[in-house]
Design a protein around this motif. Structure first.
Motif, PDB file in Angstrom:
ATOM      1  N   GLY A 163       0.794  -1.219   0.000  1.00  0.00           N
ATOM      2  CA  GLY A 163       0.000   0.000   0.000  1.00  0.00           C
ATOM      3  C   GLY A 163       0.830   1.273   0.000  1.00  0.00           C
ATOM      4  O   GLY A 163       2.049   1.240  -0.124  1.00  0.00           O
ATOM      5  N   VAL A 164       0.128   2.404   0.117  1.00  0.00           N
ATOM      6  CA  VAL A 164       0.769   3.713   0.028  1.00  0.00           C
ATOM      7  C   VAL A 164       0.382   4.576   1.229  1.00  0.00           C
ATOM      8  O   VAL A 164      -0.629   4.327   1.873  1.00  0.00           O
ATOM      9  CB  VAL A 164       0.377   4.443  -1.280  1.00  0.00           C
ATOM     10  CG1 VAL A 164       0.858   3.663  -2.491  1.00  0.00           C
ATOM     11  CG2 VAL A 164      -1.120   4.701  -1.368  1.00  0.00           C
ATOM     12  N   MET A 165       1.214   5.586   1.493  1.00  0.00           N
ATOM     13  CA  MET A 165       0.973   6.529   2.580  1.00  0.00           C
ATOM     14  C   MET A 165       0.648   7.885   1.973  1.00  0.00           C
ATOM     15  O   MET A 165       1.109   8.205   0.871  1.00  0.00           O
ATOM     16  CB  MET A 165       2.221   6.664   3.449  1.00  0.00           C
ATOM     17  CG  MET A 165       2.624   5.372   4.137  1.00  0.00           C
ATOM     18  SD  MET A 165       1.243   4.641   5.034  1.00  0.00           S
ATOM     19  CE  MET A 165       1.927   4.285   6.583  1.00  0.00           C
ATOM     20  N   ALA A 166      -0.114   8.686   2.723  1.00  0.00           N
ATOM     21  CA  ALA A 166      -0.506   9.995   2.219  1.00  0.00           C
ATOM     22  C   ALA A 166      -0.690  10.972   3.369  1.00  0.00           C
ATOM     23  O   ALA A 166      -0.827  10.571   4.527  1.00  0.00           O
ATOM     24  CB  ALA A 166      -1.816   9.875   1.435  1.00  0.00           C
ATOM     25  N   ILE A 167      -0.678  12.266   2.999  1.00  0.00           N
ATOM     26  CA  ILE A 167      -1.027  13.317   3.952  1.00  0.00           C
ATOM     27  C   ILE A 167      -2.392  13.865   3.541  1.00  0.00           C
ATOM     28  O   ILE A 167      -2.803  13.708   2.385  1.00  0.00           O
ATOM     29  CB  ILE A 167       0.024  14.454   3.968  1.00  0.00           C
ATOM     30  CG1 ILE A 167       0.233  15.028   2.561  1.00  0.00           C
ATOM     31  CG2 ILE A 167       1.332  13.979   4.584  1.00  0.00           C
ATOM     32  CD1 ILE A 167       1.064  16.299   2.527  1.00  0.00           C
ATOM     33  N   ILE A 168      -3.058  14.526   4.472  1.00  0.00           N
ATOM     34  CA  ILE A 168      -4.396  15.037   4.194  1.00  0.00           C
ATOM     35  C   ILE A 168      -4.324  16.527   3.878  1.00  0.00           C
ATOM     36  O   ILE A 168      -3.855  17.317   4.680  1.00  0.00           O
ATOM     37  CB  ILE A 168      -5.337  14.735   5.373  1.00  0.00           C
ATOM     38  CG1 ILE A 168      -5.426  13.211   5.496  1.00  0.00           C
ATOM     39  CG2 ILE A 168      -6.708  15.344   5.138  1.00  0.00           C
ATOM     40  CD1 ILE A 168      -5.907  12.719   6.804  1.00  0.00           C
ATOM     41  N   VAL A 169      -4.765  16.864   2.675  1.00  0.00           N
ATOM     42  CA  VAL A 169      -4.721  18.240   2.188  1.00  0.00           C
ATOM     43  C   VAL A 169      -6.025  18.952   2.552  1.00  0.00           C
ATOM     44  O   VAL A 169      -6.018  20.110   2.956  1.00  0.00           O
ATOM     45  CB  VAL A 169      -4.529  18.238   0.645  1.00  0.00           C
ATOM     46  CG1 VAL A 169      -4.512  19.656   0.105  1.00  0.00           C
ATOM     47  CG2 VAL A 169      -3.245  17.509   0.276  1.00  0.00           C
ATOM     48  N   ALA A 170      -7.139  18.262   2.404  1.00  0.00           N
ATOM     49  CA  ALA A 170      -8.447  18.827   2.757  1.00  0.00           C
ATOM     50  C   ALA A 170      -9.239  17.755   3.499  1.00  0.00           C
ATOM     51  O   ALA A 170      -9.260  16.603   3.080  1.00  0.00           O
ATOM     52  CB  ALA A 170      -9.193  19.267   1.505  1.00  0.00           C
ATOM     53  N   GLY A 171      -9.843  18.164   4.606  1.00  0.00           N
ATOM     54  CA  GLY A 171     -10.560  17.197   5.435  1.00  0.00           C
ATOM     55  C   GLY A 171     -11.911  16.809   4.868  1.00  0.00           C
ATOM     56  O   GLY A 171     -12.404  17.412   3.910  1.00  0.00           O
ATOM     57  N   GLY A 172     -12.514  15.813   5.502  1.00  0.00           N
ATOM     58  CA  GLY A 172     -13.850  15.385   5.094  1.00  0.00           C
ATOM     59  C   GLY A 172     -14.124  13.982   5.595  1.00  0.00           C
ATOM     60  O   GLY A 172     -13.253  13.322   6.145  1.00  0.00           O
TER      61      GLY A 172
END
Length: 195
Positions: A163-172
């Motif tokens: 899998g991959v990792m990510a940061i959150i740019v816009a919440g929801g």
């Protein structure tokens, strides 16, 4: 090569519209995460109520080494297609089992370029930061599973499938069935590296 990746994504795309299959979170540092009806992503922090939530790195190993490093692993995604692939080898893995927050379908996650943005549901936007390195805890789900998630090619290259990792740019809020829209970064594309 790039040709291979685009061929793979067009095949996947033909099979399934990119969507969220399952979401999971866990307030404690355990390996597998319980599946939820929905999760809330908070920009710059992570998944609300998850042990990896925070501005600075929350993974225990990284935290010991670099406690103030920015959290570039706020959310972990896995592609559901992998579960079917490894089921053929006798590994029974369900969403959340590998510790991911979001299980996707129809997205060739591992071959997306660095900084690709995924729009999830109505408002959430995440940006890919790298590949997850499979860790030995994976073998608790089945002996030999970690090895199965690292593919070695004849040219000596290694492909990590966890899998991959990510940061959150816009919440929801993100829930199963949500549509995923892929926004590629500008050229030149950089491949995802282990983070």
């Amino acid at each position: 090569g790039a040709g291979h990746a685009s061929a793979a994504s067009s095949t996947l795309g033909a099979m399934t519209e990119p969507s969220v299959v399952a979401v999971a979170r866990d307030g404690r540092h355990r390996f597998s995460k319980p599946v939820q009806h929905e999760i809330t992503l908070v920009a710059g922090l992570g998944v609300e109520g998850d042990a990896h939530f925070g501005e600075t790195v929350q993974h225990r190993y990284d935290k010991r080494r670099t406690p103030n490093a920015p959290n570039n692993k706020q959310v972990h995604l896995m592609h559901a297609e992998l579960f079917s692939e490894i089921a053929a080898d006798g590994f029974d893995v369900a969403p959340g089992d590998l510790g991911e927050n979001i299980t996707t379908a129809g997205v060739d996650l591992l071959h997306l370029p660095l900084r690709t943005r995924l729009h999830l549901g109505e408002s959430a936007v995440i940006e890919l930061t790298g590949l997850r390195s499979p860790c030995t805890k994976i073998d608790a789900l089945g002996a030999g599973l970690m090895k199965r998630l690292i593919r070695r090619h004849d040219d000596g290259s290694v492909e990590r499938l966890a899998g991959v990792m990510a940061i959150i740019v816009a919440g929801g809020t993100v829930a199963p069935g949500d549509e995923i829209r892929i926004e590629l970064p500008s050229d030149p594309f950089e491949p995802l590296e282990p983070v």
